[in-house]
Write a protein that holds these residues in place. Structure first.
Motif, mmCIF file in Angstrom:
data_model
loop_
_atom_site.group_PDB
_atom_site.id
_atom_site.type_symbol
_atom_site.label_atom_id
_atom_site.label_comp_id
_atom_site.label_asym_id
_atom_site.label_seq_id
_atom_site.Cartn_x
_atom_site.Cartn_y
_atom_site.Cartn_z
ATOM 1 N N ALA A 1 0.847 -1.191 0.000
ATOM 2 C CA ALA A 1 0.000 0.000 0.000
ATOM 3 C C ALA A 1 0.884 1.243 0.000
ATOM 4 O O ALA A 1 1.999 1.218 0.548
ATOM 5 N N PRO A 2 0.420 2.346 -0.609
ATOM 6 C CA PRO A 2 1.219 3.583 -0.624
ATOM 7 C C PRO A 2 1.536 4.053 0.792
ATOM 8 O O PRO A 2 0.678 4.041 1.665
ATOM 9 N N GLY A 3 2.781 4.458 0.991
ATOM 10 C CA GLY A 3 3.190 4.976 2.293
ATOM 11 C C GLY A 3 3.602 3.928 3.289
ATOM 12 O O GLY A 3 4.020 4.275 4.395
ATOM 13 N N GLU A 4 3.495 2.646 2.951
ATOM 14 C CA GLU A 4 3.892 1.577 3.863
ATOM 15 C C GLU A 4 5.210 0.965 3.417
ATOM 16 O O GLU A 4 5.466 0.823 2.221
ATOM 17 N N SER A 5 6.055 0.594 4.390
ATOM 18 C CA SER A 5 7.386 0.057 4.080
ATOM 19 C C SER A 5 7.430 -1.463 4.055
ATOM 20 O O SER A 5 8.472 -2.042 3.778
ATOM 21 N N SER A 6 6.321 -2.119 4.362
ATOM 22 C CA SER A 6 6.278 -3.576 4.346
ATOM 23 C C SER A 6 4.976 -4.021 3.695
ATOM 24 O O SER A 6 4.055 -3.232 3.499
ATOM 25 N N ALA A 7 4.920 -5.306 3.373
ATOM 26 C CA ALA A 7 3.772 -5.848 2.647
ATOM 27 C C ALA A 7 2.984 -6.804 3.534
ATOM 28 O O ALA A 7 3.488 -7.333 4.523
ATOM 29 N N ARG A 8 1.743 -7.008 3.139
ATOM 30 C CA ARG A 8 0.895 -8.017 3.776
ATOM 31 C C ARG A 8 0.748 -9.195 2.825
ATOM 32 O O ARG A 8 0.534 -9.009 1.626
ATOM 33 N N GLU A 9 0.884 -10.399 3.357
ATOM 34 C CA GLU A 9 0.739 -11.604 2.532
ATOM 35 C C GLU A 9 -0.699 -12.097 2.629
ATOM 36 O O GLU A 9 -1.199 -12.371 3.708
ATOM 37 N N LEU A 10 -1.346 -12.185 1.466
ATOM 38 C CA LEU A 10 -2.763 -12.536 1.419
ATOM 39 C C LEU A 10 -2.981 -13.667 0.418
ATOM 40 O O LEU A 10 -2.184 -13.848 -0.512
ATOM 41 N N PRO A 11 -4.066 -14.438 0.572
ATOM 42 C CA PRO A 11 -4.377 -15.490 -0.416
ATOM 43 C C PRO A 11 -4.906 -14.880 -1.711
ATOM 44 O O PRO A 11 -5.617 -13.871 -1.704
ATOM 45 N N THR A 12 -4.566 -15.505 -2.823
ATOM 46 C CA THR A 12 -4.971 -15.014 -4.135
ATOM 47 C C THR A 12 -6.382 -15.461 -4.459
ATOM 48 O O THR A 12 -6.740 -16.625 -4.255
ATOM 49 N N ASP A 13 -7.185 -14.536 -4.980
ATOM 50 C CA ASP A 13 -8.542 -14.868 -5.404
ATOM 51 C C ASP A 13 -8.494 -15.821 -6.589
ATOM 52 O O ASP A 13 -7.624 -15.721 -7.460
#
Length: 545
Positions: free
Chosen positions: A203-215
């Protein structure tokens, strides 16, 4: 490499500068109620200031032409400050009306008696319109230049960051963060090493990612991009109904990851220059190209390290086989020869001769057992299967147990045990530490002449116990001290039992001590000899009533 679908000139998105210039001539532009209210306040404040200055100039006797120039200047200032072209048109008309109201006869009316005033008003309106148009174009160019600079700086910043990284996941994380910052929208990265079933959301402004399941609806386009190494999704010929666009991150036809984003998710209320453009798409492709290059370099580096490790392991295996084939021959030959003599001529030997042959067979078999135990221990350490079974042990008990299993020739040496005055409890795998001590003591026996004094001592330190094995033998040359703990290094010292060492004992000692989170050291024993010392984690025991 990245594949980018060509677009016709009619469908190609216009740059921010083109949009603002078009707005200057057609009246189109990003307009909303809030911006119009802000513009209304700005240009009315500017016109009020111009009116006050005009009234001051009239009281000082300046001509109408001077006052008109003040209003034209106010129109230019408004064109720079306001955000929409509609506001520029309004301020041009309003400036003409205000001038007519305050400075033409009759005053404070919208009538004009002089026949020249209508021409003056038209000229004033034309000049104001041209001025606002030129100001809008200059502003568009300035805004576009700032946007170009910011995006180009982002590209160079991304390239420099990626070139400094050597970890696969850090490269993908940096790429995702920079893309989200560039597009100001969420970006998805599907790591093909893990599989497309999970993705990283930046997401914009965030330095890390979230791991989510793919649709499930997204898996099809992602797998297609990974298979054919081409762009797919919204705006392309493949999966055009998808709301997202997918780009491959690839090098040499190998797809490392797939990047996905929604091309229509940008906030329409942002300034035109902040919205994604064709220039941004070029930057996206460039950033993905830098990412591909960084991932390719990381792959090459990893393959080189694996090749170096593979060659090192092959060399270790070759050295081990060569050493075993050479060093096993001597004790096995001795055992078989002595056994053959006892079988064929045992009755002819006296008791002393038979005892000596039995002793030689026993010594050689013990040496072989010790060799096999060291080999097994080394193999467990090398393949990572060595498991520590730690528990509280008394240091004195460990030393006493080791002294029961040292070389039989220890009777020819003066072995002194100097225990610590205080009770030392260590949290270790006792069986392995006993083996360390046996190897160190037998090493001293093997490389020092009979009659040498060997001391085993223990001392308590702040949070560890220190065990020392020292001798007053010939010592180890300085140029060999760095190698004595290396695998298969047996040194140049003369052995006293005619058996060539495989060079596993000290290497095994270091591996076992390090497995306990401690270190083993080698120092000189003055005036001559060696001091081997190692530490063990000490633990206090609290007694409860």
């Amino acid at each position: 490499m990245l594949s980018i679908k060509s677009e016709s000139s009619a469908d190609r998105p216009k740059s921010p500068a083109q949009k603002l210039i078009k707005a200057a001539f057609t009246g189109a532009g990003p307009v909303n109620r809030r911006s119009l209210l802000v513009d209304f306040a700005i240009y009315n404040a500017v016109l009020a200031g111009c009116t006050l200055i005009g009234l001051l100039f009239r009281s000082l006797g300046f001509s109408d032409a001077t006052i008109i120039s003040v209003y034209i200047l106010g129109v230019l200032v408004s064109a720079v400050l306001v955000t929409s072209y509609i506001s520029n048109i309004i301020v041009s008309f309003e400036a003409m009306i205000v001038f007519n109201f305050f400075f033409t006869q009759p005053l404070f009316t919208l009538h004009a008696y002089d026949a020249e005033y209508p021409v003056t008003f038209v000229v004033m309106l034309i000049v104001s319109f041209i001025s606002t148009t030129v100001a809008a174009r200059l502003k568009a160019i300035a805004v576009q230049s700032d946007a170009t600079y910011a995006r180009t700086k982002l590209l160079f910043d991304t390239a420099s960051r990626l070139h400094m990284l050597s970890d696969y996941h850090e490269i993908l994380n940096t790429t995702g963060v920079q893309l989200a910052k560039l597009m100001n929208k969420p970006v998805c990265i599907y790591d093909m090493m893990k599989g497309p079933e999970q993705y990283l959301l930046f997401a914009p402004g965030e330095s890390s990612a979230r791991e989510l399941p793919t649709d499930a609806k997204i898996l099809g386009p992602v797998k297609w991009v990974c298979r054919f190494n081409e762009e797919a999704g919204s705006g392309t010929d493949r999966f055009p109904s998808s709301t997202m666009r997918f780009l491959p991150v690839s090098s040499n036809e190998h797809v490392y990851a797939v990047v996905g984003y929604d091309p229509e998710s940008a906030d329409d209320e942002r300034p035109v220059a902040d919205k994604p453009s064709q220039f941004d798409r070029g930057l996206i492709v460039s950033i993905l190209g830098e990412c591909s290059m960084a991932l390719e370099m990381e792959k090459i580096r990893r393959e080189k390290e694996e090749e170096v490790l593979r060659r090192k392991n092959e060399k270790l295996r070759a050295d081990l086989l060569r050493a075993i084939s050479h060093d096993l021959r001597t004790p096995l030959t001795s055992i078989s020869g002595n056994a053959s003599n006892l079988l064929t001529s045992g009755a002819e030997f006296d008791e002393e001769m038979r005892h000596r042959l039995y002793s030689d067979i026993y010594d050689d078999s013990v040496w072989l057992i010790s060799l096999v135990e060291n080999l097994l221990a080394v193999s467990r350490i090398e393949d990572g299967s060595l498991q520590l079974h730690t528990k509280l042990e008394l240091v004195d008990d460990i030393i006493a147990e080791a002294l029961l299993h040292i070389d039989r020739r220890s009777s020819e040496y003066t072995i002194i045990n100097e225990p610590c005055e205080e009770t030392l409890l260590v949290d270790v795998d006792g069986r392995l530490i006993v083996q360390v001590l046996i190897n160190l003591i037998n090493n001293a026996i093997r490389y020092t002449p009979p009659g040498t004094t060997i001391r085993i001592s223990s001392t308590g330190m702040v949070d560890c116990a220190k065990i020392t094995v020292s001798d007053d033998g010939p010592g180890i040359p300085d140029d060999e001290k760095e190698q004595v703990f290396a695998m298969f290094y047996s040194g140049s010292g003369k052995v006293t039992d005619s058996k060539r060492s495989l060079g596993l004992g000290l290497a095994l000692c270091r591996s076992i001590v390090r497995a306990h989170g401690c270190e083993i050291m080698l120092d000189d024993n003055m005036p001559h000899g060696c001091i081997f010392s190692f530490t063990l984690p000490m633990k206090e025991v609290t007694l409860h009533d």
